[in-house]
Design a protein around this motif. Structure first.
Motif, PDB file in Angstrom:
ATOM      1  N   UNK A   1       0.850  -1.207   0.000  1.00  0.00           N
ATOM      2  CA  UNK A   1       0.000   0.000   0.000  1.00  0.00           C
ATOM      3  C   UNK A   1       0.875   1.241   0.000  1.00  0.00           C
ATOM      4  N   UNK A   2       1.813   1.281  -0.941  1.00  0.00           N
ATOM      5  CA  UNK A   2       2.746   2.398  -1.006  1.00  0.00           C
ATOM      6  C   UNK A   2       3.019   2.762  -2.450  1.00  0.00           C
ATOM      7  N   UNK A   3       3.342   4.032  -2.643  1.00  0.00           N
ATOM      8  CA  UNK A   3       3.772   4.482  -3.967  1.00  0.00           C
ATOM      9  C   UNK A   3       4.998   5.361  -3.783  1.00  0.00           C
ATOM     10  N   UNK A   4       5.779   5.472  -4.837  1.00  0.00           N
ATOM     11  CA  UNK A   4       7.009   6.244  -4.749  1.00  0.00           C
ATOM     12  C   UNK A   4       6.750   7.685  -5.145  1.00  0.00           C
ATOM     13  N   UNK A   5       7.345   8.576  -4.420  1.00  0.00           N
ATOM     14  CA  UNK A   5       7.405   9.954  -4.891  1.00  0.00           C
ATOM     15  C   UNK A   5       8.233   9.941  -6.174  1.00  0.00           C
ATOM     16  N   UNK A   6       7.794  10.683  -7.202  1.00  0.00           N
ATOM     17  CA  UNK A   6       8.499  10.597  -8.496  1.00  0.00           C
ATOM     18  C   UNK A   6      10.000  10.858  -8.411  1.00  0.00           C
ATOM     19  N   UNK A   7      10.449  11.635  -7.460  1.00  0.00           N
ATOM     20  CA  UNK A   7      11.900  11.886  -7.395  1.00  0.00           C
ATOM     21  C   UNK A   7      12.680  10.613  -7.069  1.00  0.00           C
ATOM     22  N   UNK A   8      11.964   9.597  -6.552  1.00  0.00           N
ATOM     23  CA  UNK A   8      12.668   8.348  -6.217  1.00  0.00           C
ATOM     24  C   UNK A   8      12.501   7.260  -7.277  1.00  0.00           C
ATOM     25  N   UNK A   9      11.721   7.516  -8.317  1.00  0.00           N
ATOM     26  CA  UNK A   9      11.472   6.476  -9.313  1.00  0.00           C
ATOM     27  C   UNK A   9      12.764   5.882  -9.857  1.00  0.00           C
ATOM     28  N   UNK A  10      12.912   4.573  -9.663  1.00  0.00           N
ATOM     29  CA  UNK A  10      14.081   3.828 -10.173  1.00  0.00           C
ATOM     30  C   UNK A  10      15.416   4.462  -9.774  1.00  0.00           C
ATOM     31  N   UNK A  11      15.422   5.015  -8.577  1.00  0.00           N
ATOM     32  CA  UNK A  11      16.661   5.649  -8.089  1.00  0.00           C
ATOM     33  C   UNK A  11      17.675   4.571  -7.681  1.00  0.00           C
ATOM     34  N   UNK A  12      18.931   4.828  -8.003  1.00  0.00           N
ATOM     35  CA  UNK A  12      20.021   3.928  -7.603  1.00  0.00           C
ATOM     36  C   UNK A  12      21.017   4.754  -6.800  1.00  0.00           C
ATOM     37  N   UNK A  13      21.311   4.290  -5.569  1.00  0.00           N
ATOM     38  CA  UNK A  13      22.287   5.003  -4.734  1.00  0.00           C
ATOM     39  C   UNK A  13      23.507   4.100  -4.587  1.00  0.00           C
ATOM     40  N   UNK A  14      24.635   4.589  -5.026  1.00  0.00           N
ATOM     41  CA  UNK A  14      25.856   3.792  -4.950  1.00  0.00           C
ATOM     42  C   UNK A  14      26.442   3.897  -3.537  1.00  0.00           C
ATOM     43  N   UNK A  15      26.829   2.764  -2.960  1.00  0.00           N
ATOM     44  CA  UNK A  15      27.408   2.770  -1.604  1.00  0.00           C
ATOM     45  C   UNK A  15      28.878   2.344  -1.668  1.00  0.00           C
ATOM     46  N   UNK A  16      29.134   1.182  -2.271  1.00  0.00           N
ATOM     47  CA  UNK A  16      30.511   0.713  -2.539  1.00  0.00           C
ATOM     48  C   UNK A  16      31.431   0.809  -1.316  1.00  0.00           C
ATOM     49  N   UNK A  17      31.004   0.197  -0.205  1.00  0.00           N
ATOM     50  CA  UNK A  17      31.871   0.246   0.977  1.00  0.00           C
ATOM     51  C   UNK A  17      32.560  -1.097   1.237  1.00  0.00           C
ATOM     52  N   UNK A  18      32.527  -1.967   0.258  1.00  0.00           N
ATOM     53  CA  UNK A  18      33.212  -3.243   0.421  1.00  0.00           C
ATOM     54  C   UNK A  18      32.251  -4.390   0.683  1.00  0.00           C
ATOM     55  N   UNK A  19      31.093  -4.093   1.257  1.00  0.00           N
ATOM     56  CA  UNK A  19      30.114  -5.175   1.470  1.00  0.00           C
ATOM     57  C   UNK A  19      28.720  -4.824   0.947  1.00  0.00           C
ATOM     58  N   UNK A  20      28.394  -3.539   0.870  1.00  0.00           N
ATOM     59  CA  UNK A  20      27.152  -3.128   0.204  1.00  0.00           C
ATOM     60  C   UNK A  20      27.550  -2.406  -1.083  1.00  0.00           C
ATOM     61  N   UNK A  21      26.975  -2.835  -2.199  1.00  0.00           N
ATOM     62  CA  UNK A  21      27.325  -2.205  -3.471  1.00  0.00           C
ATOM     63  C   UNK A  21      26.439  -0.999  -3.762  1.00  0.00           C
ATOM     64  N   UNK A  22      25.131  -1.250  -3.797  1.00  0.00           N
ATOM     65  CA  UNK A  22      24.214  -0.149  -4.119  1.00  0.00           C
ATOM     66  C   UNK A  22      22.818  -0.455  -3.589  1.00  0.00           C
ATOM     67  N   UNK A  23      21.996   0.591  -3.571  1.00  0.00           N
ATOM     68  CA  UNK A  23      20.602   0.457  -3.126  1.00  0.00           C
ATOM     69  C   UNK A  23      19.715   0.967  -4.255  1.00  0.00           C
ATOM     70  N   UNK A  24      18.690   0.172  -4.566  1.00  0.00           N
ATOM     71  CA  UNK A  24      17.758   0.569  -5.629  1.00  0.00           C
ATOM     72  C   UNK A  24      16.360   0.647  -5.055  1.00  0.00           C
ATOM     73  N   UNK A  25      15.544   1.548  -5.569  1.00  0.00           N
ATOM     74  CA  UNK A  25      14.142   1.609  -5.141  1.00  0.00           C
ATOM     75  C   UNK A  25      13.273   1.786  -6.374  1.00  0.00           C
ATOM     76  N   UNK A  26      12.149   1.079  -6.393  1.00  0.00           N
ATOM     77  CA  UNK A  26      11.270   1.189  -7.563  1.00  0.00           C
ATOM     78  C   UNK A  26       9.847   0.795  -7.202  1.00  0.00           C
ATOM     79  N   UNK A  27       8.925   1.152  -8.086  1.00  0.00           N
ATOM     80  CA  UNK A  27       7.520   0.776  -7.913  1.00  0.00           C
ATOM     81  C   UNK A  27       7.360  -0.606  -8.542  1.00  0.00           C
ATOM     82  N   UNK A  28       7.233  -1.641  -7.696  1.00  0.00           N
ATOM     83  CA  UNK A  28       7.192  -3.008  -8.223  1.00  0.00           C
ATOM     84  C   UNK A  28       5.870  -3.262  -8.955  1.00  0.00           C
TER      85      UNK A  28
END
Ligand SMILES: [Zn+2]
Length: 391
Positions: free
Chosen positions: A72-99
């Protein structure tokens, strides 16, 4: 579907989000923020959801990832298919999308070989989902002369914790109630909050003297702590076991005995009386609980919590029976206790005796009985740790 929506409609959707005057009747909550933080010892990802929503977290392999579906959630358009790179050695990136139209999915791409554990939990006001990922810094140099003993299977087979050979290093002990909430009160005026605090302090003292386990109490004095906050403490401290200590009451004065609960839907309808009392200070209602329970409870946590509850109950009864006449074993039961919901570790709630029974109230008023309760719980903890093969 989104690809075919003209630019102008996307622009209008963005305006709707910026000026939330329309959209009435849409039951979906809008997710507008996703915040990763890399701490020296772990990575925390917070998803601002705003209102209470069901969610489900799981893992997928090859490539490795953790995903969280928020319903029961929707994404604010600024987050649509957003990819955040982390690259700290164990987490690569975080993605969010409207499934799909009503589900938002957060995906964390990582390498499971590089992480020790992860916790998914939620916080309130405003409602947010938090994912903590702890890297596997295998640098503690713990070498034993004898080969480690393999874990015993639980009554329901090997759980994930056992398959991975996870041990216990840190225990959170939660003395029930406190401050404005006295818990139940015996006829001589004995308050549950004081009795259980003393048992918890005695248990901490025994554990610190006899073991090198780290012991954390959710409260060490007479203060009020909301139920939902108590397991948040356990998650933040990366506890391996959570033990909530309570004393029970029953309208039948003759009713007495010791019970250990683990989190699940109730196996026994009479349990609901105890559940209602222990959940009394929660601001959430029972229908919300059913929804949340159904989504977040994990089979693995139930298995380990059942195992912990059984060992705790049997050791406590065994110890008390050597010291006192007529100790009643009310067995292990399951129930939907708020205080057990948020924790990502095996969690139990022990009702150490009945304050409504005059004999048990009399016993609870003595320091000797409270110490025997603490000793019995201590033996239960040791028995459980031993069964994990990592004592
Ligand atoms: Zn209680």
């Amino acid at each position: 579907m989104r690809k075919k929506i003209p630019f102008i409609i996307l622009f209008m959707a963005a305006c709707t989000a910026l000026f939330p005057t329309s959209g009435q009747g849409d039951p979906r909550v809008e997710i507008y923020n996703l915040r990763p933080y890399t701490h020296p010892t772990f990575t925390r990802i917070a998803v601002d959801v705003g209102k209470l929503r069901e969610y489900h977290a799981d893992t997928l392999f090859g490539p490795d990832r953790i995903f969280i579906d928020i319903y029961q959630a929707k994404l604010n358009p600024i987050l649509h298919n957003k990819v955040i790179s982390v690259e700290n050695g164990y987490v690569n990136q975080i993605r969010i999308g409207q499934k799909n139209p009503t589900t938002v999915r957060v995906v964390i791409d990582l390498n499971f070989e590089e992480i020790k554990r992860y916790n998914v939990f939620h916080l309130f006001d405003p409602f947010r989902i938090v994912i903590d990922i702890h890297p596997d810094y295998a640098v503690e140099g713990v070498k034993t002369a004898t080969p480690p003993k393999p874990a015993d299977p639980t009554a329901k087979g090997y759980s994930l914790a056992r398959q991975l050979g996870l041990g216990v290093k840190r225990i959170v002990i939660d003395p029930g109630h406190g401050g404005k909430d006295p818990g139940c009160i015996g006829r001589k005026g004995t308050q549950e909050k004081s009795v259980v605090l003393d048992v918890a302090l005695k248990l901490k003292e025994i554990l610190e003297k006899e073991t090198d386990l780290e012991v954390i109490l959710t409260r060490e004095s007479d203060i009020f702590i909301p139920l939902e906050t108590r397991t948040v403490v356990a998650n933040q401290k990366q506890a391996d076991i959570f033990i909530s200590i309570h004393a029970n009451a029953n309208p039948r004065k003759g009713y007495a005995g010791v019970t250990t609960f683990y989190l699940n839907f109730p196996s026994d309808p009479s349990v609901m009386e105890t559940v209602a009392r222990e959940n009394a200070t929660s601001t959430k209602n029972m229908s919300q609980m059913g929804e949340i329970l159904g989504r977040i409870i994990r089979e693995d946590k139930i298995k380990e919590s059942t195992e912990l509850a059984q060992r705790m109950q049997s050791q406590l009864i065994k110890h008390l029976s050597t010291q006192y006449q007529g100790v009643k074993d009310l067995g292990v039961k399951s129930g939907p206790f708020w205080v057990l919901i948020g924790g990502d570790m095996p969690s139990v709630l022990i009702e150490i005796s009945h304050l409504s029974n005059s004999q048990e109230e009399g016993r609870l008023r003595t320091a000797g009985y409270r110490r025997d309760i603490a000793l019995g719980i201590y033996q239960g903890i040791m028995d459980y740790i031993d069964s994990l093969g990592k004592g």
